[in-house]
Enzyme design. Structure first.
Site, short mmCIF file in Angstrom:
data_model
loop_
_atom_site.label_atom_id
_atom_site.label_comp_id
_atom_site.label_asym_id
_atom_site.label_seq_id
_atom_site.Cartn_x
_atom_site.Cartn_y
_atom_site.Cartn_z
N CYS A 60 0.87 -1.19 0.00
CA CYS A 60 0.00 0.00 0.00
C CYS A 60 0.90 1.23 0.00
CB CYS A 60 -0.97 -0.02 1.17
SG CYS A 60 -0.17 -0.06 2.79
N ASN B 4 2.34 1.36 4.34
CA ASN B 4 2.67 0.08 5.01
C ASN B 4 2.38 0.14 6.52
OD1 ASN B 4 5.58 -2.08 5.51
ND2 ASN B 4 3.51 -2.68 5.09
N ASP C 266 -8.09 3.73 1.11
CA ASP C 266 -7.13 4.15 2.12
C ASP C 266 -7.89 4.63 3.36
OD1 ASP C 266 -5.24 5.39 3.64
OD2 ASP C 266 -4.33 6.50 1.99
N CYS D 276 -1.35 0.62 7.36
CA CYS D 276 -2.78 0.32 7.48
C CYS D 276 -3.17 -0.91 6.66
CB CYS D 276 -3.64 1.52 7.06
SG CYS D 276 -3.39 2.99 8.09
N ARG D 277 -3.29 -0.74 5.34
CA ARG D 277 -3.86 -1.82 4.52
C ARG D 277 -2.94 -3.00 4.33
NH1 ARG D 277 -5.10 2.12 -0.30
NH2 ARG D 277 -3.23 3.02 0.66
N SER D 278 -1.67 -2.75 3.93
CA SER D 278 -0.83 -3.92 3.58
C SER D 278 -0.41 -4.75 4.80
CB SER D 278 0.36 -3.54 2.70
OG SER D 278 1.22 -2.63 3.33
P1 4NP Z 1 -1.76 2.74 4.11
O1 4NP Z 1 -2.39 4.09 4.71
O2 4NP Z 1 -1.22 3.09 2.75
O3 4NP Z 1 -2.93 1.80 4.03
O4 4NP Z 1 -0.69 2.29 5.09
C1 4NP Z 1 -1.68 5.28 4.83
C2 4NP Z 1 -0.78 5.43 5.86
C3 4NP Z 1 -0.12 6.64 6.01
C4 4NP Z 1 -0.37 7.68 5.14
C5 4NP Z 1 -1.27 7.52 4.10
C6 4NP Z 1 -1.92 6.30 3.95
N1 4NP Z 1 0.28 8.94 5.32
O5 4NP Z 1 -0.09 9.91 4.63
O6 4NP Z 1 1.19 9.03 6.18
#
Ligand code: 4NP
Length: 158
Positions: free
Chosen positions: A10, A13, A127, A15-17
């Site tokens: 994602c 790294n 997201d 939340c989703r992945s």
């Molecule tokens: P992820 O979510 O891609 O599912 O891990 C996010 C985590 C952090 C951020 C954006 C999306 N950020 O902007 O820091």
């Protein structure tokens, strides 16, 4: 079966992945396949290297019996395409950033995760980072669904 390796990716790294890594690992282990399927996760960004998953992701996964606390963020690199059989993107943005890391021969390793989901109209795992905590259970529903389909796909090929 032949050993198979899967990398979930994602943006951050956190939340989703990592959620996908934890859910897929739990499914694979429940089928006695933990020795045969190697699983990891990474982010396309370098923003959260070394960090644990987001507390909201940890909490939502723990409600479904999945422990994400030992996972740590890392960034996806070109060598991942040499080392993994499947590189699974959560959304189109991740997909196109990953596509730039892969050689022409390696592009076939790259997939959108929800290609493997059944009965779902969405094509991206949304997201949840900037949304409310309510986004996390929905992300888990999608990830659980697509994990079943991905394992079926891998077993059909093995
Ligand atoms: P992820 O979510 O891609 O599912 O891990 C996010 C985590 C952090 C951020 C954006 C999306 N950020 O902007 O820091």
């Amino acid at each position: 079966m032949n050993p198979t390796s899967v990398l979930f990716v994602c943006l951050g790294n956190i939340c989703r992945s990592p959620t996908a890594e934890g859910v897929f690992h739990s499914l694979v282990a429940s089928q006695g396949l933990a020795e045969s399927i190697h699983i990891d996760s990474a982010g396309t960004s370098n923003w959260h290297i070394g960090e644990r998953p987001d507390p909201r992701a940890i909490e939502a996964a723990s409600k479904r019996g999945i422990d994400l606390t030992n996972l740590r963020g890392r960034q996806a690199i070109a060598r991942d395409f040499a080392q993994f059989d499947y590189v699974i993107a959560m959304d189109h943005e991740n997909y196109s950033n990953l596509s730039r890391l892969a050689t022409p021969d390696q592009q076939a390793k790259l997939h959108l995760f929800l290609e493997f989901a059944e009965g779902v109209s969405e094509v991206e795992v949304p997201d949840p980072y900037f949304g409310s905590a309510g986004g996390f259970p929905h992300v888990l529903d999608l990830i659980e669904n697509a994990s079943q389909g991905l394992l079926k796909h891998i077993l059909a090929k093995a």
